[in-house]
Design a protein around this motif. Structure first.
Motif, PDB file in Angstrom:
ATOM      1  N   GLU A 194       5.156  99.047  68.882  1.00  0.00           N
ATOM      2  CA  GLU A 194       4.342  97.976  68.334  1.00  0.00           C
ATOM      3  C   GLU A 194       3.072  98.564  67.762  1.00  0.00           C
ATOM      4  O   GLU A 194       2.659  99.658  68.140  1.00  0.00           O
ATOM      5  N   PHE A 195       2.440  97.808  66.845  1.00  0.00           N
ATOM      6  CA  PHE A 195       1.250  98.320  66.169  1.00  0.00           C
ATOM      7  C   PHE A 195       0.427  97.138  65.688  1.00  0.00           C
ATOM      8  O   PHE A 195       0.984  96.145  65.200  1.00  0.00           O
ATOM      9  N   PRO A 196      -0.921  97.190  65.819  1.00  0.00           N
ATOM     10  CA  PRO A 196      -1.769  96.070  65.403  1.00  0.00           C
ATOM     11  C   PRO A 196      -1.614  95.754  63.916  1.00  0.00           C
ATOM     12  O   PRO A 196      -1.428  96.648  63.091  1.00  0.00           O
ATOM     13  N   GLU A 197      -1.717  94.480  63.581  1.00  0.00           N
ATOM     14  CA  GLU A 197      -1.593  94.068  62.185  1.00  0.00           C
ATOM     15  C   GLU A 197      -2.917  94.115  61.436  1.00  0.00           C
ATOM     16  O   GLU A 197      -2.929  94.078  60.213  1.00  0.00           O
ATOM     17  N   LYS A 198      -4.044  94.185  62.170  1.00  0.00           N
ATOM     18  CA  LYS A 198      -5.353  94.258  61.540  1.00  0.00           C
ATOM     19  C   LYS A 198      -6.157  95.388  62.180  1.00  0.00           C
ATOM     20  O   LYS A 198      -6.012  95.667  63.369  1.00  0.00           O
ATOM     21  N   LEU A 199      -7.021  95.991  61.385  1.00  0.00           N
ATOM     22  CA  LEU A 199      -7.846  97.090  61.868  1.00  0.00           C
ATOM     23  C   LEU A 199      -8.691  96.656  63.059  1.00  0.00           C
ATOM     24  O   LEU A 199      -8.789  97.374  64.063  1.00  0.00           O
ATOM     25  N   ILE A 200      -9.276  95.478  62.980  1.00  0.00           N
ATOM     26  CA  ILE A 200     -10.150  95.016  64.050  1.00  0.00           C
ATOM     27  C   ILE A 200      -9.382  94.869  65.355  1.00  0.00           C
ATOM     28  O   ILE A 200      -9.945  95.050  66.444  1.00  0.00           O
ATOM     29  N   ASP A 201      -8.078  94.570  65.272  1.00  0.00           N
ATOM     30  CA  ASP A 201      -7.269  94.427  66.492  1.00  0.00           C
ATOM     31  C   ASP A 201      -7.012  95.777  67.163  1.00  0.00           C
ATOM     32  O   ASP A 201      -6.769  95.834  68.373  1.00  0.00           O
ATOM     33  N   GLY A 202      -7.053  96.847  66.386  1.00  0.00           N
ATOM     34  CA  GLY A 202      -6.817  98.171  66.954  1.00  0.00           C
ATOM     35  C   GLY A 202      -8.054  98.806  67.550  1.00  0.00           C
ATOM     36  O   GLY A 202      -7.955  99.720  68.378  1.00  0.00           O
ATOM     37  N   VAL A 203      -9.228  98.311  67.152  1.00  0.00           N
ATOM     38  CA  VAL A 203     -10.489  98.895  67.609  1.00  0.00           C
ATOM     39  C   VAL A 203     -10.575  98.919  69.130  1.00  0.00           C
ATOM     40  O   VAL A 203     -11.052  99.893  69.733  1.00  0.00           O
ATOM     41  N   ALA A 204     -10.104  97.854  69.780  1.00  0.00           N
ATOM     42  CA  ALA A 204     -10.184  97.776  71.237  1.00  0.00           C
ATOM     43  C   ALA A 204      -9.342  98.832  71.929  1.00  0.00           C
ATOM     44  O   ALA A 204      -9.566  99.136  73.109  1.00  0.00           O
ATOM     45  N   GLU A 253     -18.474  93.388  73.410  1.00  0.00           N
ATOM     46  CA  GLU A 253     -17.029  93.235  73.283  1.00  0.00           C
ATOM     47  C   GLU A 253     -16.526  94.048  72.095  1.00  0.00           C
ATOM     48  O   GLU A 253     -17.281  94.344  71.166  1.00  0.00           O
ATOM     49  N   PRO A 254     -15.240  94.429  72.105  1.00  0.00           N
ATOM     50  CA  PRO A 254     -14.682  95.173  70.966  1.00  0.00           C
ATOM     51  C   PRO A 254     -14.875  94.408  69.662  1.00  0.00           C
ATOM     52  O   PRO A 254     -14.656  93.197  69.600  1.00  0.00           O
ATOM     53  N   GLY A 255     -15.311  95.130  68.648  1.00  0.00           N
ATOM     54  CA  GLY A 255     -15.568  94.507  67.350  1.00  0.00           C
ATOM     55  C   GLY A 255     -16.999  94.096  67.139  1.00  0.00           C
ATOM     56  O   GLY A 255     -17.391  93.773  66.012  1.00  0.00           O
ATOM     57  N   ASP A 256     -17.815  94.095  68.205  1.00  0.00           N
ATOM     58  CA  ASP A 256     -19.242  93.829  68.029  1.00  0.00           C
ATOM     59  C   ASP A 256     -19.845  94.902  67.124  1.00  0.00           C
ATOM     60  O   ASP A 256     -19.452  96.075  67.178  1.00  0.00           O
ATOM     61  N   VAL A 257     -20.797  94.485  66.295  1.00  0.00           N
ATOM     62  CA  VAL A 257     -21.452  95.408  65.367  1.00  0.00           C
ATOM     63  C   VAL A 257     -22.941  95.433  65.660  1.00  0.00           C
ATOM     64  O   VAL A 257     -23.573  94.373  65.828  1.00  0.00           O
ATOM     65  N   ILE A 258     -23.501  96.640  65.724  1.00  0.00           N
ATOM     66  CA  ILE A 258     -24.939  96.810  65.922  1.00  0.00           C
ATOM     67  C   ILE A 258     -25.511  97.528  64.709  1.00  0.00           C
ATOM     68  O   ILE A 258     -25.115  98.653  64.399  1.00  0.00           O
ATOM     69  N   LEU A 259     -26.435  96.875  64.000  1.00  0.00           N
ATOM     70  CA  LEU A 259     -27.175  97.507  62.918  1.00  0.00           C
ATOM     71  C   LEU A 259     -28.409  98.152  63.539  1.00  0.00           C
ATOM     72  O   LEU A 259     -29.191  97.490  64.223  1.00  0.00           O
ATOM     73  N   ALA A 300     -24.468 101.442  60.976  1.00  0.00           N
ATOM     74  CA  ALA A 300     -23.904 100.382  61.809  1.00  0.00           C
ATOM     75  C   ALA A 300     -22.934 100.987  62.816  1.00  0.00           C
ATOM     76  O   ALA A 300     -22.123 101.851  62.480  1.00  0.00           O
ATOM     77  N   VAL A 301     -23.027 100.518  64.051  1.00  0.00           N
ATOM     78  CA  VAL A 301     -22.168 100.978  65.143  1.00  0.00           C
ATOM     79  C   VAL A 301     -21.148  99.897  65.452  1.00  0.00           C
ATOM     80  O   VAL A 301     -21.514  98.726  65.611  1.00  0.00           O
ATOM     81  N   VAL A 302     -19.885 100.267  65.538  1.00  0.00           N
ATOM     82  CA  VAL A 302     -18.820  99.319  65.888  1.00  0.00           C
ATOM     83  C   VAL A 302     -18.361  99.614  67.314  1.00  0.00           C
ATOM     84  O   VAL A 302     -17.930 100.728  67.619  1.00  0.00           O
ATOM     85  N   ILE A 303     -18.488  98.616  68.170  1.00  0.00           N
ATOM     86  CA  ILE A 303     -18.118  98.765  69.582  1.00  0.00           C
ATOM     87  C   ILE A 303     -16.597  98.693  69.736  1.00  0.00           C
ATOM     88  O   ILE A 303     -15.931  97.849  69.134  1.00  0.00           O
ATOM     89  N   GLY A 304     -16.054  99.599  70.551  1.00  0.00           N
ATOM     90  CA  GLY A 304     -14.615  99.614  70.780  1.00  0.00           C
ATOM     91  C   GLY A 304     -14.217  99.235  72.192  1.00  0.00           C
ATOM     92  O   GLY A 304     -13.105  98.775  72.417  1.00  0.00           O
ATOM     93  N   LYS A 305     -15.132  99.424  73.136  1.00  0.00           N
ATOM     94  CA  LYS A 305     -14.823  99.180  74.544  1.00  0.00           C
ATOM     95  C   LYS A 305     -15.832  98.196  75.110  1.00  0.00           C
ATOM     96  O   LYS A 305     -17.047  98.389  74.975  1.00  0.00           O
ATOM     97  N   ALA A 306     -15.346  97.147  75.754  1.00  0.00           N
ATOM     98  CA  ALA A 306     -16.222  96.137  76.329  1.00  0.00           C
ATOM     99  C   ALA A 306     -17.079  96.734  77.440  1.00  0.00           C
ATOM    100  O   ALA A 306     -16.691  97.711  78.096  1.00  0.00           O
TER     101      ALA A 306
END
Length: 299
Positions: free
Chosen positions: A39-49, A255-261, A150-156
């Motif tokens: 299986e594989f995520p359908e969207k990039l944001i779904d794979g970030v976690a 949470e995964p997908g959160d963005v910090i500028l 910008a930092v993209v969080i991957g792990k809650a």
């Protein structure tokens, strides 16, 4: 790995940049045809976690494509695709740090703040690389630019220790924090002046953290119509990425997908005398070392 989101023939796709080519691997097409993974995520944001496990899955897919009989069918040249922001809409938190560079605080008429300044932008403000966005002349006469890492969080995580902060980072991208200064000054909060539609272009890539081990030493250059306006370095942040994550997460559960500028260096339009605010027809380019250049056009 440099990842990007895009549309191809009307469908949303994502994949890594092809090395030494102006092209992208279509990992969804690879998976659909070659069935490499269970299986594989359908969207990039779904794979970030999934963190680096997701990155390894992408490597397996691209390797399978290279070894296939017709690898070219899984590539799309940049001229064939419509770019999307790597995180088209943060699923929850879109947090920004104000006055995180002392020289920017000074040009804005204040000293570097003792306490961290945090505000939010609306999640629907995101625009893509090379997108044309409005200067909103009907509501502001002082639209300004702020080039930022910008930092993209991957792990809650909640109450994340500083020494563990980078474990929660998936990767980095470029953000252009477009700001209506007059609205910002009129209201005691920043939200309205920071949240006009299209006011946060991001991209072009989401670069995984393994390719940027030193986020504390990246050059940031912002040009307006090819005139250099900002020329800074993340080493001049008052609070570097690990401190920001630790302090923010002490209150907010990330949470995964959160963005910090992470803030902007000196050279914004308001800092000039007279000010150099944006107008229709301008093109802004924000370049950050190891990531690339984000291009935004104004109308």
């Amino acid at each position: 790995m440099k990842l990007l989101s895009f549309r191809f023939q009307g469908e949303e796709r994502f994949g890594p940049k092809v090395k030494k080519e102006e092209a992208v691997w279509d990992v969804l097409a690879i998976q659909e045809q070659l069935k490499v993974l269970p299986e594989f995520p359908e969207k990039l944001i779904d794979g970030v976690a999934q963190g680096m496990e997701f990155v390894e899955q992408i490597r397996k897919l691209t390797e399978a494509a290279v070894q296939s009989e017709t690898p070219e069918q899984f590539k799309h040249s940049f001229s064939e695709i419509e770019w999307q922001a790597p995180v088209p809409r943060p699923p929850k938190n879109f947090m920004c740090i104000g006055k995180n560079y002392a020289d920017h605080a000074q040009e804005m008429g204040s000293q570097a703040p003792v306490d961290m300044v945090v505000f939010t932008k609306a999640p629907n403000t995101v625009a893509a690389d090379e997108e044309t966005v409005s200067v909103h002349a009907d509501v502001t006469e002082s639209y300004d630019y702020e080039g930022e890492l910008a930092v993209v969080i991957g792990k809650a995580g909640h109450k994340i220790p500083k020494q563990m902060a980078y474990d929660h980072v998936f990767g980095y991208t470029i953000a252009l924090d477009l700001t209506a200064r007059d609205l910002q000054e009129k209201h005691q909060q920043y939200f309205l002046g920071k949240s006009l539609p299209g006011s946060c272009p991001m991209g072009p890539y989401l670069v995984t953290k393994d390719e940027i081990p030193q986020s504390e030493n990246l050059s940031i250059v912002t040009k307006v119509n090819d005139e250099v306006r900002q020329n800074g370095n993340t080493e001049n942040m008052i609070r570097p990425v690990d401190e920001l994550i630790a302090e923010i997460s002490n209150s907010v559960a990330l949470e995964p997908g959160d963005v910090i500028l992470t803030g902007t260096p000196a050279g914004v339009g308001k800092g000039f005398n007279p000010p150099k605010f944006l107008k229709a027809g301008d093109t802004i380019k924000v370049s950050i070392q190891s990531i690339g250049t984000l291009v935004t056009h104004l109308s």
